[in-house]
Design a protein around this motif. Structure first.
Motif, short mmCIF file in Angstrom:
data_model
loop_
_atom_site.label_atom_id
_atom_site.label_comp_id
_atom_site.label_asym_id
_atom_site.label_seq_id
_atom_site.Cartn_x
_atom_site.Cartn_y
_atom_site.Cartn_z
N GLN A 5 0.82 -1.20 0.00
CA GLN A 5 0.00 0.00 0.00
C GLN A 5 0.85 1.25 0.00
N CYS A 6 0.34 2.29 -0.67
CA CYS A 6 1.00 3.59 -0.67
C CYS A 6 0.86 4.19 0.73
N CYS A 9 -1.75 7.59 0.24
CA CYS A 9 -3.17 7.46 -0.11
C CYS A 9 -3.77 6.11 0.27
N THR A 10 -2.98 5.19 0.74
CA THR A 10 -3.35 3.81 1.11
C THR A 10 -3.89 3.01 -0.08
N GLY A 11 -3.67 3.49 -1.30
CA GLY A 11 -4.02 2.72 -2.48
C GLY A 11 -3.02 1.61 -2.69
N LEU A 13 -0.26 -0.45 -4.54
CA LEU A 13 0.82 -0.20 -5.49
C LEU A 13 0.89 -1.33 -6.51
N ASN A 32 -9.65 -0.34 -1.44
CA ASN A 32 -8.89 0.91 -1.46
C ASN A 32 -8.60 1.43 -2.87
N TYR A 34 -6.42 1.41 -6.60
CA TYR A 34 -4.99 1.50 -6.90
C TYR A 34 -4.47 2.89 -6.55
N CYS A 35 -3.18 2.97 -6.27
CA CYS A 35 -2.51 4.26 -6.09
C CYS A 35 -2.32 4.87 -7.47
N ASP A 36 -2.71 6.12 -7.63
CA ASP A 36 -2.55 6.79 -8.92
C ASP A 36 -1.10 7.12 -9.23
N CYS A 39 1.74 10.51 -5.53
CA CYS A 39 1.28 11.14 -4.28
C CYS A 39 2.36 11.07 -3.20
N ALA A 40 3.28 10.15 -3.31
CA ALA A 40 4.34 10.05 -2.31
C ALA A 40 5.50 10.98 -2.65
#
Length: 78
Positions: A5-6, A9-11, A13, A32, A34-36, A39-40
């Protein structure tokens, strides 16, 4: 151990390989998404544009001339 998880955003990875797709990972994707991506990463300020002295790039457009409209007069009976 792969990061699933990111942290921002907790999406979920992207997976590292086909064996990383497990039922637990599938449940996280459904709950959750996917992480776009991006954001990190710290947000970078927009680039600063500098004016370069020199000839104008755009020539001024000619302005339309104000043309006088004909004036019509009407006699009003007295």
């Amino acid at each position: 151990m792969d990061l699933i998880q990111c942290p921002v955003c907790t999406g979920v990875l992207p997976a590292s390989g086909p064996d990383a797709y497990t039922p637990a990972r599938g449940r996280l994707i459904v709950s959750n998404g996917y992480c776009d991506g991006g954001c990190a990463e710290p947000a970078a300020p927009p680039p600063v544009r500098q004016q370069i002295a020199g000839p104008a790039r755009h020539q001024p457009q000619p302005q339309p001339q104000d043309t006088a409209l004909p004036v019509y007069t009407t006699r009003v009976p007295s």
